[in-house]
Design a protein around this motif. Sequence first.
Motif, mmCIF file in Angstrom:
data_model
loop_
_atom_site.group_PDB
_atom_site.id
_atom_site.type_symbol
_atom_site.label_atom_id
_atom_site.label_comp_id
_atom_site.label_asym_id
_atom_site.label_seq_id
_atom_site.Cartn_x
_atom_site.Cartn_y
_atom_site.Cartn_z
ATOM 1 N N ILE D 20 0.844 -1.187 0.000
ATOM 2 C CA ILE D 20 0.000 0.000 0.000
ATOM 3 C C ILE D 20 0.888 1.249 0.000
ATOM 4 O O ILE D 20 1.864 1.311 0.728
ATOM 5 N N LYS D 21 0.506 2.195 -0.821
ATOM 6 C CA LYS D 21 1.171 3.501 -0.807
ATOM 7 C C LYS D 21 0.223 4.478 -0.135
ATOM 8 O O LYS D 21 -0.880 4.726 -0.632
ATOM 9 N N ARG D 22 0.602 4.952 1.007
ATOM 10 C CA ARG D 22 -0.237 5.898 1.716
ATOM 11 C C ARG D 22 -0.321 7.177 0.923
ATOM 12 O O ARG D 22 0.675 7.656 0.383
ATOM 13 N N GLY D 46 -4.927 4.589 1.679
ATOM 14 C CA GLY D 46 -3.819 4.316 0.792
ATOM 15 C C GLY D 46 -4.296 3.770 -0.533
ATOM 16 O O GLY D 46 -5.484 3.539 -0.740
ATOM 17 N N VAL D 48 -3.536 0.701 -3.405
ATOM 18 C CA VAL D 48 -2.905 -0.602 -3.584
ATOM 19 C C VAL D 48 -1.874 -0.514 -4.700
ATOM 20 O O VAL D 48 -2.202 -0.095 -5.811
ATOM 21 N N ARG D 73 -8.311 2.234 -3.856
ATOM 22 C CA ARG D 73 -8.095 3.084 -2.683
ATOM 23 C C ARG D 73 -8.677 2.343 -1.488
ATOM 24 O O ARG D 73 -9.807 1.861 -1.532
ATOM 25 N N LEU D 76 -7.239 1.772 5.877
ATOM 26 C CA LEU D 76 -6.291 0.946 6.624
ATOM 27 C C LEU D 76 -6.512 1.110 8.125
ATOM 28 O O LEU D 76 -6.976 2.151 8.584
ATOM 29 N N TYR D 92 5.336 3.592 2.093
ATOM 30 C CA TYR D 92 4.805 2.316 1.623
ATOM 31 C C TYR D 92 4.672 1.356 2.796
ATOM 32 O O TYR D 92 5.540 1.300 3.667
ATOM 33 N N ILE D 100 -6.925 -5.128 5.972
ATOM 34 C CA ILE D 100 -7.452 -3.963 5.258
ATOM 35 C C ILE D 100 -8.943 -3.868 5.554
ATOM 36 O O ILE D 100 -9.665 -4.857 5.503
ATOM 37 N N LYS D 103 -12.581 -1.024 0.865
ATOM 38 C CA LYS D 103 -12.246 -0.283 -0.348
ATOM 39 C C LYS D 103 -13.025 1.021 -0.303
ATOM 40 O O LYS D 103 -14.166 1.075 0.164
#
Lengths: 105, 105, 105, 105, 105, 105, 105
Positions: D20-22, D46, D48, D73, D76, D92, D100, D103
């Motif tokens: 995951i990229k915040r 975040g 994916v 998206r 989290l 990351y 998770i 979504k």
Amino acid sequence: MKTMSNVIKKVIPMLDRILIKRFEVKTTTAGGILLPEESVPKEMQGVVVAVGPGARNPAGAGHLAIGVKEGDRVLLPKYGGTKVDMDDKSEYLLFREGDILAKLE
Amino acid sequence: MKTMSNVIKKVIPMLDRILIKRFEVKTTTAGGILLPEESVPKEMQGVVVAVGPGARNPAGAGHLAIGVKEGDRVLLPKYGGTKVDMDDKSEYLLFREGDILAKLE
Amino acid sequence: MKTMSNVIKKVIPMLDRILIKRFEVKTTTAGGILLPEESVPKEMQGVVVAVGPGARNPAGAGHLAIGVKEGDRVLLPKYGGTKVDMDDKSEYLLFREGDILAKLE
Amino acid sequence: MKTMSNVIKKVIPMLDRILIKRFEVKTTTAGGILLPEESVPKEMQGVVVAVGPGARNPAGAGHLAIGVKEGDRVLLPKYGGTKVDMDDKSEYLLFREGDILAKLE
Amino acid sequence: MKTMSNVIKKVIPMLDRILIKRFEVKTTTAGGILLPEESVPKEMQGVVVAVGPGARNPAGAGHLAIGVKEGDRVLLPKYGGTKVDMDDKSEYLLFREGDILAKLE
Amino acid sequence: MKTMSNVIKKVIPMLDRILIKRFEVKTTTAGGILLPEESVPKEMQGVVVAVGPGARNPAGAGHLAIGVKEGDRVLLPKYGGTKVDMDDKSEYLLFREGDILAKLE
Amino acid sequence: MKTMSNVIKKVIPMLDRILIKRFEVKTTTAGGILLPEESVPKEMQGVVVAVGPGARNPAGAGHLAIGVKEGDRVLLPKYGGTKVDMDDKSEYLLFREGDILAKLE
């Protein structure tokens, strides 16, 4: 109220439990003199006195046969087991099969 | 009361247990002089002496064959295992298969 | 008592264990000068050296193939793993497959 | 000893892990002025970046497809996840699918 | 770096999670005067806003349909759940299906 | 924002939960005089008011029918259960089927 | 509000629970004089009064028949069980099948 004798004649362990009689280690000379033991194992040893029908089969039917039988000499963990009073002066313990470490020969 | 010798001749581990004989690491010169060890592994090593029949098959029937055999040299975790007294002066330990880290060659 | 060399030539991990060689991150200029690292990852990285046969199939038969292979570069958790001494000066660790975070490319 | 660059180009998560990229939440006016945020969510959000093959099928064969895909998206949990250093300045994190929360659309 | 709005339009819960909107209990007279509540339940109540696809089938295939649907009024445990910020001023929480106590009618 | 009444008319427990109405034990003479109770059980007792559809079948399909039904008098553990406010002054509790000790007749 | 008598006539244990009546160990001479007991077991003993239908079959269908029946004398663990008040002065306890140590004969 029903009165019962306190003397247990026979113990039939439940499921995967095993009744163990701890045996005393003696070192005796031919002449019958008791010698001090030199190499007493750190773990308890015992003899299997009675075995239960085995744990329930995880697939849901019947029991899983237990891997020791009456008379087997076994290696026990240092801690655990449940003491049971029996007729004689020996020490009796109930263990679950999975807690018994090994058979000894 | 039955009297038994305290000497264990053979240990047959229960289920997925494995009897390990820890081996001593020695560094010897050609002339037989013991040198100080420089690279003693941080983990214990040992040789498999006896293996049990294996853990019970989760599907409920039989046992799962164990992945090491007598004579295999294995890597052991630093902690764990149950000490067992045997005839010789070596150190013997019972481990469960899942606790053994690796076979060494 | 048998004497064995302490040098481990090959490690064959048990079950779902994986032998990892931690690699050293170096930042070198074209001229070969070592620069201070600016972006050292907080997690450990390593290269897969050997993989076990895989965890036991929960259905009871065989093993589950492991998702990394020799040579894969992997991301490791900060804590965990068991150190293993090998011939060279690198740091070797045994991890279970489920503890490895990711493959890196 | 092999030297590797510390720059990770691609992360392929293991099993049911998800990279995951915040993302940073910014509130900007048409003229580009940054406004103070009024409703910043208490949980992390975040995007994916990569998904693993999925957790192992409990029936023993294959993997269970993961319920998010690249670009989703996601919401989290406040705590958890493992930080991973990548090329850019973003943060990351590796999460397991089960951690998770949702979504977001 | 991509900039995203912080406003969440739709939340699609993962697996067996359920998005709940806590409702406010009000006692109002015909004339619109707010009366003090006498019998506020000790547990939280809420309305189901969105449900996930359901927990994974333990037999390994698909998901287990969730026992509540959008619009259901539910009884919630006093503690637990994860707060989610949404557009309006209501309080939103994510619960797992197994934590919801009952449907209310 | 929708306003709802706080009065719960019907509670439909989720999964293997059971709604119990604790009953008051009274000892009354023919003439209606309340006598002090002499033998109040140490455990709580109650009457089943509503039962859920049952826990999920571990084999993955459907639910496992619950072993009590509306109107059954049950023995409850001393601790546990979740209080639920209902219309009348009685005490209502939600228990999971596995926590109910016995049916009483 | 319905009023119920506090006297429990019959207890039907739930699932794998077993109702045990602890028995008093008495040593009486032919002439009826009570003698002090010399060998009271350290574990509790009891008589099975009622058994539940058995734990749920892990395969999902039906129950697993319980290994004791009404009238069986059993060995109980020192701690555990839930006390139940009954008509007479005896002590009654509910145990789960798996907690009962053995049948006694």
